[in-house]
Design an enzyme around this catalytic site. Structure first.
Site, PDB file in Angstrom:
ATOM      1  N   ASP A  71       1.921 -47.127  17.649  1.00 53.30           N
ATOM      2  CA  ASP A  71       1.785 -48.495  18.176  1.00 53.30           C
ATOM      3  C   ASP A  71       0.729 -49.265  17.378  1.00 53.30           C
ATOM      4  O   ASP A  71       0.522 -49.003  16.179  1.00 53.30           O
ATOM      5  CB  ASP A  71       1.508 -48.428  19.688  1.00 53.30           C
ATOM      6  CG  ASP A  71       2.094 -49.612  20.434  1.00 53.30           C
ATOM      7  OD1 ASP A  71       1.476 -50.703  20.372  1.00 53.30           O
ATOM      8  OD2 ASP A  71       3.161 -49.482  21.064  1.00 53.30           O
ATOM      9  N   ASP A  72       0.062 -50.171  18.017  1.00 52.33           N
ATOM     10  CA  ASP A  72      -0.849 -51.125  17.368  1.00 52.33           C
ATOM     11  C   ASP A  72      -2.063 -50.416  16.742  1.00 52.33           C
ATOM     12  O   ASP A  72      -2.314 -49.246  17.007  1.00 52.33           O
ATOM     13  CB  ASP A  72      -1.313 -52.132  18.445  1.00 52.33           C
ATOM     14  CG  ASP A  72      -1.738 -53.467  17.859  1.00 52.33           C
ATOM     15  OD1 ASP A  72      -1.950 -53.564  16.636  1.00 52.33           O
ATOM     16  OD2 ASP A  72      -1.860 -54.427  18.643  1.00 52.33           O
ATOM     17  N   LYS A 146       8.835 -51.246  16.378  1.00 48.80           N
ATOM     18  CA  LYS A 146       8.565 -51.935  17.645  1.00 48.80           C
ATOM     19  C   LYS A 146       7.899 -53.251  17.281  1.00 48.80           C
ATOM     20  O   LYS A 146       6.889 -53.269  16.570  1.00 48.80           O
ATOM     21  CB  LYS A 146       7.639 -51.088  18.525  1.00 48.80           C
ATOM     22  CG  LYS A 146       7.140 -51.844  19.758  1.00 48.80           C
ATOM     23  CD  LYS A 146       6.273 -50.965  20.655  1.00 48.80           C
ATOM     24  CE  LYS A 146       5.686 -51.802  21.794  1.00 48.80           C
ATOM     25  NZ  LYS A 146       4.843 -50.981  22.697  1.00 48.80           N
ATOM     26  N   ASP A 148       6.273 -56.719  18.568  1.00 54.71           N
ATOM     27  CA  ASP A 148       5.619 -57.305  19.743  1.00 54.71           C
ATOM     28  C   ASP A 148       5.644 -58.841  19.706  1.00 54.71           C
ATOM     29  O   ASP A 148       6.243 -59.440  18.810  1.00 54.71           O
ATOM     30  CB  ASP A 148       4.180 -56.751  19.817  1.00 54.71           C
ATOM     31  CG  ASP A 148       3.747 -56.467  21.249  1.00 54.71           C
ATOM     32  OD1 ASP A 148       4.206 -57.183  22.157  1.00 54.71           O
ATOM     33  OD2 ASP A 148       2.943 -55.538  21.444  1.00 54.71           O
ATOM     34  N   ARG A 204      12.779 -55.404  25.202  1.00 55.94           N
ATOM     35  CA  ARG A 204      12.024 -55.310  26.452  1.00 55.94           C
ATOM     36  C   ARG A 204      12.456 -56.449  27.365  1.00 55.94           C
ATOM     37  O   ARG A 204      12.748 -57.556  26.899  1.00 55.94           O
ATOM     38  CB  ARG A 204      10.536 -55.381  26.151  1.00 55.94           C
ATOM     39  CG  ARG A 204       9.969 -54.055  25.641  1.00 55.94           C
ATOM     40  CD  ARG A 204       9.629 -53.137  26.801  1.00 55.94           C
ATOM     41  NE  ARG A 204       8.715 -53.833  27.679  1.00 55.94           N
ATOM     42  CZ  ARG A 204       7.419 -54.016  27.411  1.00 55.94           C
ATOM     43  NH1 ARG A 204       6.884 -53.508  26.326  1.00 55.94           N
ATOM     44  NH2 ARG A 204       6.657 -54.689  28.252  1.00 55.94           N
ATOM     45  N   ASP A 208       4.599 -55.530  30.641  1.00 52.63           N
ATOM     46  CA  ASP A 208       4.292 -54.101  30.442  1.00 52.63           C
ATOM     47  C   ASP A 208       4.288 -53.334  31.762  1.00 52.63           C
ATOM     48  O   ASP A 208       3.786 -53.808  32.771  1.00 52.63           O
ATOM     49  CB  ASP A 208       2.905 -53.935  29.807  1.00 52.63           C
ATOM     50  CG  ASP A 208       2.905 -54.278  28.334  1.00 52.63           C
ATOM     51  OD1 ASP A 208       3.934 -54.766  27.824  1.00 52.63           O
ATOM     52  OD2 ASP A 208       1.861 -54.056  27.697  1.00 52.63           O
TER      53      ASP A 208
END
Ligand SMILES: *[C@@H]1O[C@H](CO)[C@@H](O)[C@H](O)[C@H]1NC(C)=O
Ligand SMILES: *[C@@H]1O[C@H](CO)[C@@H](O)[C@H](O)[C@H]1NC(C)=O
Length: 499
Positions: A71-72, A146, A148, A204, A208
């Site tokens: 992830d980030d 992914k 965002d 998504r 979250d």
């Protein structure tokens, strides 16, 4: 040849029958692991390689968990040519080296960026650098992105604006020539379920997730989804909230393109064992991605024995790719201190004429729940007209053969490969690397079927006690020969073939 005169039917047939997205990936929902839910910015090469090792040793890779998604917080800005640089303190050998290691071990590598000037943790984002960044990802042999939604510079607020912003990366990835699974993370903003399938493998559909089964939280703000002012999907969304959010458009999922209900919280500590089982089974039945979100280095036996249940995973990886839908919701049940209390019945078609049925109890007490075949098969004909209603069905409990705690513990404790192999052999545990789920289902492998607990006769009612905050998960199989032919819908292959 059947002529379909209704223009709307033809339009949805088109989206169902032809993959809007055709990078060939995600024909069943993606499975794997992502670090964010448990570790946030605490990322490094050693975390990814250690996690890969556990995925293999705990038998999870060989149940389908093959994407290791970073992830980030991995980058160190851009170099003079405008390309992203990995943070060499965290990733001393660079990203290609991580990809190579994962590929050698039968795993795939996922990375992260944001369709904004910055990522959510305020690292360099990819907005207006789509081409450079897609090139970097492809050159590192990344398999998954992914993507965002933070710091998007106001390029949101209408479906077309968001679509175009996300399409830029889709086009850039495509132009690299490397098939890269494209996972949109725009939190369901701007109706992403209505356009996600055209440009991504998953999108998504909510703010979250957080590690709570049903507790409402003001930060997960938009409870009225029809309100156009509901522009901040927020975070801190419970399992129940996300299920209710997706219920009205769950059928937008199709092979190659899935509603993403967010990463799993199983094993994180905020829910009971029964709540985690319900969370996991619902994500599988609804065809959400199954991305483990826990820190595998500290996984306990109960967590492993939830996420390694092949009878539940077979719902997710069913070759038909049709999500279960909510056929019934009852809010007239005892409520908790937050005012939360409801029960659901979810039902979905599976390959070979099987059907999954989930009785979900989010009321504040144990209940006896019932659902007649006429409701279970409502999609095949209203008012009890479906041919399935006048048929007999064997009922299989898909949690009945959950791995025993002691066996899961001995896998986690095994000192070496031989010791681990011995446990898997003794248990004869399912191995999807050896036998793909589609083949196992075709062969009616009993490890994918759970345990038969009874039969519902024609016109009958499926009934079960369901503890507070838990779910019963059943597979219905024809009790006597060929199951009745399903009523053709626009999603059916029969029609597709006739066209
Ligand atoms: C699953 O099968 C593959 C291929 O035979 C094998 O390499 C792997 O070790 C097996 N996994 C487990 C957990 O037994
Ligand atoms: C790029 O898009 C084309 C047309 O949609 C498709 O046929 C092709 O497989 C895609 N390639 C990759 C690498 O995603």
């Amino acid at each position: 040849m059947k002529v379909i005169r209704n223009a709307c039917a033809v339009a949805s047939l088109w989206t169902a029958g032809v993959h809007a997205v055709n990078n060939g990936l995600g024909l069943t929902p993606q499975m794997g692991w992502n670090n964010w839910n448990s570790l946030f910015c605490d990322v490094s090469e050693s975390l990814l390689l250690d996690t890969a090792e556990i995925l293999i040793e705990a038998g999870l890779r060989d149940l389908g968990y093959n994407y290791v998604v970073l992830d980030d917080c991995w980058s160190d800005g851009r170099d003079e040519t405008g390309h992203l640089r990995p943070d060499l303190e965290k990733f001393p050998n660079g990203m290609k080296s991580v990809a190579d290691h994962l590929h050698r071990n039968g795993l795939l590598f996922g990375m992260y960026s944001s369709a904004g000037e910055l990522t959510c943790a305020r690292y360099e984002g990819s907005l207006d650098y789509e081409k450079e960044d897609a090139e970097s990802f492809a050159s590192w042999e990344v398999d998954y992105l992914k993507y965002d939604n933070c710091y998007n510079m106001g390029r949101m607020g209408s479906p077309l604006t968001s679509f175009n912003r996300y399409k830029a990366m889709w086009d850039a990835l495509n132009a690299t020539g490397r098939p890269i699974f494209y996972s949109l993370c725009n939190w369901g903003e701007d109706y992403s379920h209505s356009w996600g399938a055209s440009i991504s493998n998953s999108w998504r559909m909510s703010g979250d997730i957080y590690d709570s089964f049903a507790r409402p939280d003001p930060i997960c703000s938009c409870t009225n989804f029809d309100n156009p002012l509901c522009v901040s999907p927020g975070s801190q969304c419970s399992v129940l909230f996300i299920l209710n959010r997706v219920a009205t458009f769950v059928d937008k999922s199709q092979p190659g393109a899935w509603n993403d209900l967010d990463m799993l919280e199983v094993g994180q500590g905020g829910m009971t064992d029964e709540e985690y089982k319900a969370h996991f089974a619902m994500w599988a039945a609804v065809k959400s991605p199954l991305l483990l979100g826990n820190d595998l280095r500290v996984m306990d036996a109960k967590t492993l024995s939830i996420v390694n249940n092949p009878a539940i995973i077979a719902l997710s990886q069913d070759p038909m790719g049709e999500p279960a839908v909510r056929v019934y919701r009852n809010e007239n049940v005892p409520k908790d201190e937050y005012g939360i209390g409801e029960t659901h019945v979810w039902s979905g078609r599976l390959a070979l004429g099987d059907q999954v049925v989930i009785l979900l109890n989010v009321a504040d007490e144990d209940l006896q729940m019932k659902v007649p075949l006429s409701e279970i098969f409502i999609r095949d004909g209203p008012g009890g007209s479906a041919p399935q209603v006048s048929h007999d069905w064997d009922v299989y409990d898909l949690w009945a053969n959950r791995m025993a705690d002691s066996d899961a513990q001995s896998i986690l404790d095994a000192k070496n490969e031989a010791a681990r192999e011995a446990v898997f052999k003794r248990l004869n545990w399912y191995n999807s690397t050896e036998t793909a789920y589609a083949d196992g289902l075709q062969k009616q492998d009993s490890r994918l079927m759970g345990k038969k607990i009874g039969t519902v006769n024609a016109g009958g009612v499926l009934e079960s006690s369901v503890e507070r905050h838990s779910a019963k998960v059943f597979r219905l199989r024809s009790a006597n020969g060929e199951p009745p032919k399903r009523k053709a819908t626009v999603k059916d292959k029969e029609i597709k073939d006739e066209l």
